[in-house]
Motif scaffolding. Structure first.
Motif, PDB file in Angstrom:
ATOM      1  N   GLY A 281       0.687  -1.199  -0.049  1.00 46.96           N
ATOM      2  CA  GLY A 281      -0.094   0.045  -0.059  1.00 46.96           C
ATOM      3  C   GLY A 281       0.633   1.205  -0.054  1.00 46.96           C
ATOM      4  N   THR A 282       0.918   2.002  -1.091  1.00 45.21           N
ATOM      5  CA  THR A 282       1.589   3.383  -1.140  1.00 45.21           C
ATOM      6  C   THR A 282       0.800   4.341  -1.207  1.00 45.21           C
ATOM      7  OG1 THR A 282       3.126   1.847  -2.431  1.00 45.21           O
ATOM      8  CG2 THR A 282       3.233   4.416  -2.539  1.00 45.21           C
ATOM      9  N   GLY A 283       1.115   5.311  -0.698  1.00 46.23           N
ATOM     10  CA  GLY A 283       0.180   6.764  -0.561  1.00 46.23           C
ATOM     11  C   GLY A 283       1.256   8.163  -0.537  1.00 46.23           C
ATOM     12  N   VAL A 284       0.403   9.051  -1.113  1.00 51.15           N
ATOM     13  CA  VAL A 284       1.277  10.227  -1.334  1.00 51.15           C
ATOM     14  C   VAL A 284       0.065  11.219  -0.784  1.00 51.15           C
ATOM     15  CG1 VAL A 284       2.041  12.322  -2.481  1.00 51.15           C
ATOM     16  CG2 VAL A 284       2.634   9.921  -3.217  1.00 51.15           C
ATOM     17  N   ASP A 285       0.704  12.250   0.476  1.00 46.79           N
ATOM     18  CA  ASP A 285      -0.449  13.270   0.817  1.00 46.79           C
ATOM     19  C   ASP A 285       0.277  14.608   0.929  1.00 46.79           C
ATOM     20  OD1 ASP A 285       0.573  13.556   3.802  1.00 46.79           O
ATOM     21  OD2 ASP A 285       0.440  11.421   3.521  1.00 46.79           O
ATOM     22  N   VAL A 286      -0.424  15.523   0.997  1.00 49.70           N
ATOM     23  CA  VAL A 286      -0.193  17.004   0.984  1.00 49.70           C
ATOM     24  C   VAL A 286      -1.050  17.662   1.868  1.00 49.70           C
ATOM     25  CG1 VAL A 286       0.052  19.354  -0.569  1.00 49.70           C
ATOM     26  CG2 VAL A 286       0.488  16.933  -1.551  1.00 49.70           C
ATOM     27  N   LEU A 287      -0.410  18.756   2.753  1.00 47.33           N
ATOM     28  CA  LEU A 287      -1.085  19.623   3.592  1.00 47.33           C
ATOM     29  C   LEU A 287      -0.642  21.032   3.222  1.00 47.33           C
ATOM     30  CD1 LEU A 287      -2.941  20.708   5.884  1.00 47.33           C
ATOM     31  CD2 LEU A 287      -1.286  20.338   7.508  1.00 47.33           C
ATOM     32  N   MET A 288      -1.490  22.002   2.903  1.00 47.20           N
ATOM     33  CA  MET A 288      -1.169  23.345   2.872  1.00 47.20           C
ATOM     34  C   MET A 288      -2.250  24.203   3.777  1.00 47.20           C
ATOM     35  SD  MET A 288      -1.741  26.561   1.542  1.00 47.20           S
ATOM     36  CE  MET A 288      -2.999  26.382   0.176  1.00 47.20           C
ATOM     37  N   GLU A 289      -1.729  24.947   4.414  1.00 47.07           N
ATOM     38  CA  GLU A 289      -2.341  25.971   5.337  1.00 47.07           C
ATOM     39  C   GLU A 289      -1.760  27.408   5.184  1.00 47.07           C
ATOM     40  OE1 GLU A 289      -4.590  24.446   8.802  1.00 47.07           O
ATOM     41  OE2 GLU A 289      -3.220  25.649  10.047  1.00 47.07           O
ATOM     42  N   LYS A 290      -2.628  28.378   4.986  1.00 42.92           N
ATOM     43  CA  LYS A 290      -2.077  29.601   4.732  1.00 42.92           C
ATOM     44  C   LYS A 290      -2.788  30.330   5.655  1.00 42.92           C
ATOM     45  CE  LYS A 290       0.083  32.959   2.714  1.00 42.92           C
ATOM     46  NZ  LYS A 290       1.678  33.127   2.882  1.00 42.92           N
ATOM     47  N   VAL A 291      -2.202  31.531   6.481  1.00 41.49           N
ATOM     48  CA  VAL A 291      -2.859  32.321   7.194  1.00 41.49           C
ATOM     49  C   VAL A 291      -2.825  33.678   6.351  1.00 41.49           C
ATOM     50  CG1 VAL A 291      -2.768  33.746   9.202  1.00 41.49           C
ATOM     51  CG2 VAL A 291      -2.036  31.603   9.382  1.00 41.49           C
ATOM     52  N   TYR A 304      -3.501  10.441  -2.222  1.00 45.09           N
ATOM     53  CA  TYR A 304      -3.622   9.604  -3.313  1.00 45.09           C
ATOM     54  C   TYR A 304      -3.054   8.265  -2.812  1.00 45.09           C
ATOM     55  CZ  TYR A 304      -2.193   6.767  -7.170  1.00 45.09           C
ATOM     56  OH  TYR A 304      -2.046   5.768  -8.066  1.00 45.09           O
ATOM     57  N   LYS A 305      -3.778   7.170  -2.974  1.00 46.60           N
ATOM     58  CA  LYS A 305      -3.408   5.810  -2.497  1.00 46.60           C
ATOM     59  C   LYS A 305      -3.342   4.904  -3.744  1.00 46.60           C
ATOM     60  CE  LYS A 305      -5.083   5.918   1.962  1.00 46.60           C
ATOM     61  NZ  LYS A 305      -6.274   5.265   3.177  1.00 46.60           N
ATOM     62  N   ASN A 306      -2.481   4.017  -3.834  1.00 47.68           N
ATOM     63  CA  ASN A 306      -2.354   2.981  -4.790  1.00 47.68           C
ATOM     64  C   ASN A 306      -2.073   1.803  -4.128  1.00 47.68           C
ATOM     65  OD1 ASN A 306      -0.107   1.298  -6.556  1.00 47.68           O
ATOM     66  ND2 ASN A 306      -1.888   1.966  -7.806  1.00 47.68           N
ATOM     67  N   TYR A 307      -2.915   0.763  -3.960  1.00 46.02           N
ATOM     68  CA  TYR A 307      -2.819  -0.444  -3.132  1.00 46.02           C
ATOM     69  C   TYR A 307      -2.662  -1.613  -4.284  1.00 46.02           C
ATOM     70  CZ  TYR A 307      -3.948   1.562   1.272  1.00 46.02           C
ATOM     71  OH  TYR A 307      -3.876   2.326   2.470  1.00 46.02           O
ATOM     72  N   ASP A 308      -1.877  -2.617  -3.833  1.00 46.97           N
ATOM     73  CA  ASP A 308      -1.883  -3.743  -4.894  1.00 46.97           C
ATOM     74  C   ASP A 308      -1.394  -5.212  -4.103  1.00 46.97           C
ATOM     75  OD1 ASP A 308      -1.403  -4.997  -7.649  1.00 46.97           O
ATOM     76  OD2 ASP A 308       0.396  -5.513  -6.608  1.00 46.97           O
ATOM     77  N   ILE A 309      -2.199  -6.106  -4.422  1.00 45.16           N
ATOM     78  CA  ILE A 309      -2.012  -7.411  -3.958  1.00 45.16           C
ATOM     79  C   ILE A 309      -1.720  -8.364  -5.155  1.00 45.16           C
ATOM     80  CG2 ILE A 309      -3.019  -9.564  -2.663  1.00 45.16           C
ATOM     81  CD1 ILE A 309      -5.179  -7.573  -1.684  1.00 45.16           C
TER      82      ILE A 309
END
Length: 423
Positions: A281-291, A304-309
């Protein structure tokens, strides 16, 4: 959970301290957290206590009976957590958290986290015991530090450690609530901008994993703007502007040989051959927070997730002969959300509207999605939030754990009113 509120209590004798701890442990449970009051024992030893509660009302279209116009009405106790943290040496700490295992059926005290910590410096640290398996941000946030109340049941597919609500040894469990038994090395370098966590865990217990192969889990992230400040390798889905401008990109991966599928069994005295598969199971995540200049806060989360068996197993062909199959997701999924925190206080809190879209695309089943819109009433950050969440999609009817080829379901509406308190 994320920061200690240290209220030093001097002159506390051992008997009073022990009584306080026993009373607190009998009361409930916690998650990966640091909160509440800190009791100082001496210059190096201390214990902190905290509490967390999440409770909700949910109504779902067509869920109360055969009449499609009938809506269900359910009150839920989602979490009751007790946080216990302590330090026994400058470099040695301990964390013990509990939660209710079956909240909606009366509730049973369960061990959520039990971690022995060797924390030497910011670059290299070691945690051993039961803890969060390094994964994508949603898992590392947990329910109490996610920006949206209904983040799991209408979200992207689960990791192995979150697939079952209880830990079992019959091939149907690889942990519980994102936790598993193992060890994690974690730390940060380059002025704490590059953060890593490398873990080794039991993973799937029994069933297809007849050789007791371990699960390997990794997460790396880079903070381009301000450095996120959390305990260990944990994360938050928003800081309500209190963490400054945040832009963090992360990647995670989990792998276990024979980490999915079915072990050898028998049905009606008929032997059924094993059907294991290797999970990745592979994932990529992004957080952007701007004041913003007006002190309003924009928060964007993406995943985004990419899972494989591999190795032959496919849950699309799973049938009644495989009742205890560990049927992990195969395919791709997306989860994106955006929110804006208004700077003007209304009453005792701030208004934070949000939208969210989730798309799950299994290799073996029909696609499913969720459209969400809601508003948070933020009273005290993650410690006091009231959330109203509207959801439309087919996840409630198709589910997020059943990916057989014949799954069908209608798009339905649901509404969730959630309350979250922590100290």
């Amino acid at each position: 959970m994320k920061s200690y509120i240290k209220q030093a209590v001097g002159g506390l004798n051992t008997r009073i301290l022990c009584t306080a701890l026993v009373t607190a442990m009998a009361a409930g449970h916690a998650s990966s957290g640091y909160a509440g009051a800190t009791f100082k024992i001496d210059d190096t030893k201390w214990i902190s206590l905290g509490l967390g509660l999440r409770s909700s009302f949910q109504t779902v279209e067509g869920a109360a009976g055969n009449n499609g116009n009938k809506w269900s009405n359910d009150f839920n106790l989602d979490n009751t957590r007790l946080y216990v943290n302590g330090q026994i040496h400058k470099y040695l700490k301990v964390e013990f958290n509990t939660d209710c295992q079956t909240c909606s059926n009366g509730g049973e005290l369960r061990v959520l986290d039990a971690i022995g910590k060797v924390e030497y410096n910011s670059m290299v640290n070691l945690w051993v015991g039961r803890m969060l398996v390094p994964a994508e941000r949603r898992e590392m946030n947990g329910p109490f530090y996610s920006p949206i109340y209904q983040v799991y049941s209408s979200g992207s597919p689960f990791e192995p450690a979150d697939f079952n609500t209880t830990i079992q040894n019959n091939g149907t469990s690889a942990g519980s609530f994102g936790r598993d038994d193992g060890a994690t090395f974690w730390g940060s370098v380059f002025n704490d901008r590059f953060q890593y966590a490398i873990g080794f865990f039991r993973g799937l217990r029994g069933g297809a994993n007849v050789n007791d192969n371990i699960l390997y889990a990794q997460r790396v992230s880079y903070n381009f703007w301000e450095v996120e400040k959390n305990p260990g390798y944990y994360t938050s889905g928003t800081y309500y502007g209190k963490g400054g401008d945040i832009l963090t990109v992360a990647a995670s991966n989990q792998y276990q040989q024979d980490g999915a599928g079915q072990g050898a069994t028998s049905v009606n005295n008929v032997a059924i051959a094993a059907d294991p598969g290797n999970f990745r199971g592979t994932g990529v995540d992004v957080l952007m927070e701007k004041v913003l200049p007006n002190n309003g806060v924009v928060t964007l989360n993406g995943e985004y997730k990419n899972y494989d068996i591999s190795g032959g197993y496919s849950q699309a062909t799973r049938n009644a002969n495989y009742p205890n199959s560990f049927a992990m997701f195969e395919g791709n999924s997306y989860d994106v959300s955006g929110m804006y925190l208004f700077p003007q206080k209304i009453g005792i809190g701030l208004i934070q509207p949000y939208i969210r879209y989730v798309n799950i695309m299994p290799d073996t089943s029909s696609n499913r999605n969720s459209y969400q819109a809601g508003v948070n009433y933020v009273i005290d950050g993650h410690n006091a939030v009231v959330s109203l969440n509207y959801i439309y999609g087919d996840m409630a009817t198709k589910g997020i754990t059943n990916y057989k080829s014949n799954v069908t379901g209608d798009n339905v509406n649901s509404l969730v009113l959630g309350f979250q308190w922590q100290i």
